[in-house]
Design a protein around this motif. Structure first.
Motif, mmCIF file in Angstrom:
data_model
loop_
_atom_site.group_PDB
_atom_site.id
_atom_site.type_symbol
_atom_site.label_atom_id
_atom_site.label_comp_id
_atom_site.label_asym_id
_atom_site.label_seq_id
_atom_site.Cartn_x
_atom_site.Cartn_y
_atom_site.Cartn_z
ATOM 1 N N ARG A 265 -0.802 0.077 -14.190
ATOM 2 C CA ARG A 265 -0.432 -1.292 -14.562
ATOM 3 C C ARG A 265 1.027 -1.563 -14.237
ATOM 4 O O ARG A 265 1.366 -2.624 -13.705
ATOM 5 C CB ARG A 265 -0.705 -1.536 -16.056
ATOM 6 N N PHE A 266 1.899 -0.615 -14.552
ATOM 7 C CA PHE A 266 3.319 -0.795 -14.229
ATOM 8 C C PHE A 266 3.511 -0.927 -12.723
ATOM 9 O O PHE A 266 4.265 -1.795 -12.254
ATOM 10 C CB PHE A 266 4.131 0.381 -14.752
ATOM 11 N N SER A 267 2.862 -0.084 -11.950
ATOM 12 C CA SER A 267 3.032 -0.100 -10.492
ATOM 13 C C SER A 267 2.588 -1.423 -9.902
ATOM 14 O O SER A 267 3.271 -1.997 -9.037
ATOM 15 C CB SER A 267 2.243 1.053 -9.862
ATOM 16 N N LEU A 268 1.457 -1.934 -10.373
ATOM 17 C CA LEU A 268 0.973 -3.227 -9.882
ATOM 18 C C LEU A 268 1.946 -4.349 -10.236
ATOM 19 O O LEU A 268 2.268 -5.207 -9.405
ATOM 20 C CB LEU A 268 -0.408 -3.525 -10.468
ATOM 21 N N GLY A 269 2.426 -4.343 -11.478
ATOM 22 C CA GLY A 269 3.354 -5.391 -11.900
ATOM 23 C C GLY A 269 4.673 -5.331 -11.154
ATOM 24 O O GLY A 269 5.216 -6.362 -10.749
ATOM 25 N N GLY B 170 0.815 -1.214 0.000
ATOM 26 C CA GLY B 170 0.000 0.000 0.000
ATOM 27 C C GLY B 170 0.840 1.252 0.000
ATOM 28 O O GLY B 170 0.592 2.205 -0.767
ATOM 29 N N LEU B 171 1.868 1.287 0.834
ATOM 30 C CA LEU B 171 2.739 2.455 0.937
ATOM 31 C C LEU B 171 3.462 2.724 -0.376
ATOM 32 O O LEU B 171 3.505 3.871 -0.872
ATOM 33 C CB LEU B 171 3.747 2.218 2.067
ATOM 34 N N LEU B 172 4.042 1.682 -0.985
ATOM 35 C CA LEU B 172 4.811 1.859 -2.208
ATOM 36 C C LEU B 172 3.913 2.138 -3.408
ATOM 37 O O LEU B 172 4.289 2.913 -4.300
ATOM 38 C CB LEU B 172 5.672 0.616 -2.464
ATOM 39 N N PHE B 173 2.738 1.529 -3.449
ATOM 40 C CA PHE B 173 1.815 1.777 -4.559
ATOM 41 C C PHE B 173 1.390 3.250 -4.570
ATOM 42 O O PHE B 173 1.349 3.898 -5.630
ATOM 43 C CB PHE B 173 0.593 0.866 -4.438
ATOM 44 N N GLN B 174 1.104 3.779 -3.411
ATOM 45 C CA GLN B 174 0.728 5.189 -3.308
ATOM 46 C C GLN B 174 1.889 6.093 -3.748
ATOM 47 O O GLN B 174 1.677 7.094 -4.454
ATOM 48 C CB GLN B 174 0.322 5.510 -1.873
#
Length: 602
Positions: free
Chosen positions: A309-313, A295-299
């Motif tokens: 899409r890149f962030s999730l992958g 959660g922290l890094l995705f934000q």
């Protein structure tokens, strides 16, 4: 306090006390040896048998929380109103198997009591082994309870438990019987969400009984693995990781990496990959990393303009990036099962681990350039401040590796020293954790994970022993040598096999079950044992990302609240990139073995 609450406190207290003593005894042993040149009589055997208690009490806690490890296929195959029926069916089979294992473990305790074997200092082995039937019995009862919300719906699982006890009492019913249909039922139940340990234990006990071998052969192998000299290091390193996770180490490390690398193109992506890799090394599992840091890094990635899409992958892949760095738990377990020096595996994994991390970071740089994602300007003052705040966590690898490679401490003593170091950091230096409020919570959460993993390893040894008894490894070697003559072709086939294994099994059970089968093959084709171990772990790391049932895919879907298919699509570029890295690790042995030439070893 209710009777149930009192029992829960007793159960958690015994488990926590066992884990605490596991850390204290090696420290006392190392300290006395260093100061006075003497140790504690029987210290190592007591630590080994405390591992037995931690395993079974931890597994009982995991079953209490309904957190026994399962395949992700249950979520994939069954949906809607059929999910409850699948849960009842899977738990019914699991309860039957676990009850049978409890009965078999009790037989082992009776045998050991008659033999009068001692752990050390006059302490009987059978007293230490009592935790095995008790642990299995608690798990079986909780499988019944967790099978459904209504008592009437739990009746099938209760019947399964009783049938397991009956079969344990009259095992001759299965001698010489065709067990293939029962094996099929166990496998189907596992695919529908049954615990992995029940599948491996069930296969082992059914196959042994059909051969006329007593069911106690499974707990015998369980006992043999759990009390191995180096296995206690795994729960101790895991405890250190949990203290770091609960103490806010992830935020401090993120600040350090962001201060150092946030200014380069793709800097936030590089920071995310490095933070995940570092955290996975400390905690021992990609699942913990994705859930704790996701959660922290995705934000952070989204706020800097990286595509969703890149962030999730990136985060789905980065969750397992640290599994080749010391003191990663899979490397330790591989060394235990394959009987290879664990420090050698630590050294061998350094360059391959860096290669995979650099490949992911390079893809992050590309993304940063293409999307012109935001960067932060470099500040020497912020870098110095971040490093100063995070210096204790940054020094942890030096403490671990220094104690191991200096010869000052054994692997278990090094793990205990790591526990002491992280305890001092989080409870005394940063003071983010309270002894009374947070320590019990950390211990229980750690024990749930440890128990869920080690119970799989424990029963998997029984299944592995059956395969060895019927000469499966030798037959596989003969078959492979008949049809495959090139070591390069063998390695390619091994990559494909391990990729399949990695997406279907968790890495710990795969090591126990598959390693005894492939080690003779590697020897037959002249593959260096350390190189083979790194290939194995790297492939299973890749398997976490492989559709349809790679574990990281489901964890990421849960953490980021996205459909699994969306996570699949996002992870494909990372899957391709890491696959290239795995092929390089496989076909360029110097990446693994070159470090030994540099230091004049091997």
């Amino acid at each position: 306090m209710s009777l149930k609450g009192a029992f829960w406190r007793l159960e958690g207290g015994l488990a926590g006390l066992s884990l605490g003593l596991m850390a204290i005894l090696p420290l006392a042993e190392a300290g006395l040896r260093g100061i006075f040149g003497i140790g504690i009589p029987g210290s190592l055997p007591f630590v080994q048998h405390l591992t037995l208690w931690v395993t079974f009490l931890g597994a009982a806690l995991a079953s209490r929380e309904d957190k026994l490890l399962t395949l992700a296929t249950g979520e994939f195959l069954v949906e809607g109103r059929w999910r409850e029926a699948a849960k009842i069916g899977a738990n019914t089979i699991a309860a039957a198997i676990t009850a049978l294992l409890a009965r078999a473990a009790w037989d082992l305790v009776v045998i050991e009591r008659q033999a009068g074997t001692e752990v050390a200092a006059g302490f009987p082995v059978w007293v230490a082994q009592v935790v095995m039937p008790v642990g299995f019995a608690l798990i079986a009862l909780r499988l019944v309870k967790n099978s459904a919300h209504r008592w009437v719906a739990r009746i099938p699982a209760l019947i399964g438990l009783l049938l397991g006890l009956l079969l344990g009492q009259f095992p001759l019913w299965l001698e010489g019987a065709a067990v293939l249909p029962l094996v099929g039922i166990v496998l189907v139940a596992t695919l529908l969400g049954g615990p992995i340990f029940a599948a491996l234990g069930g296969l082992a006990v059914l196959l042994f009984l059909a051969e006329g071998v007593p069911a106690a052969a499974v707990p015998v192998e369980t006992y043999r693995l759990v009390v191995s000299p180096t296995l206690p290091a795994i729960p101790l390193f895991t405890l250190s990781g949990f203290m770091l996770a609960q103490g806010g180490a992830s935020e401090r490390l993120l600040r350090v990496f962001r201060a150092l690398f946030g200014w380069v193109p793709g800097g936030t992506a590089i920071v995310a990959a490095m933070s995940c890799a570092f955290f996975t090394v400390l905690t021992g599992g990609s699942g913990v990393t994705i859930l704790a840091l996701g959660g922290l890094l995705f934000q952070a990635l989204r706020s800097d303009g990286y595509r969703e899409r890149f962030s999730l992958g990136l985060l789905t892949a980065s969750g397992s990036l640290g599994l080749l760095f010391p003191p990663a738990l899979p490397l330790m377990l591989y060394g235990i099962v394959a009987q290879i020096a664990i420090p050698d595996l630590f050294l061998g994994g350094l360059v391959p681990g860096l290669l995979l991390l650099l490949l992911v970071a390079a893809w992050g740089v590309r993304e940063g350039v293409v999307t012109r994602a935001g960067r932060q300007s470099f500040s020497l003052r912020e870098a110095r401040s971040a490093i100063w705040v995070g210096k204790w966590e940054l020094a942890l690898p030096l403490v671990v590796l220094g104690s191991i490679f200096s010869g000052y401490a054994t692997l278990v003593e090094s793990a205990a020293l790591t526990v002491l170091y992280t305890f001092a950091i989080e409870f005394l230096v940063h003071r983010n954790l309270s002894f009374r409020r947070d320590l019990p919570k950390v211990l229980v959460e750690c024990l749930v994970l440890i128990g869920g993993v080690l119970i799989i390893l424990a029963v998997a040894m029984g299944f592995t022993n059956y395969l060895v008894d019927v000469q499966v490894p030798a037959r596989i070697v003969d078959w492979v040598q008949t049809y495959i003559h090139s070591p390069l072709t063998f390695l390619l086939c091994l990559n494909l096999l391990l990729l399949l294994v990695g997406c279907l099994m968790d890495i710990f059970s795969a090591i126990v079950v598959v390693v005894p089968l492939i080690v003779p093959l590697g020897a037959a084709f002249g593959i260096d044992p350390i190189h083979l171990g790194i290939i194995f772990v790297a492939n299973l790391e890749l398997g976490y990302l492989t559709p349809p049932v790679g574990l990281n895919l489901f964890l990421a879907a849960y953490r980021f609240e996205r459909p699994v298919l969306q996570i699949w699509r996002a992870a494909i570029p990372m899957l391709v990139i890491l696959a290239i890295g795995v092929l390089l690790i496989t076909y360029v042995p110097a990446l693994t073995l070159g470090i030994f030439d540099l230091i004049g070893r091997h």
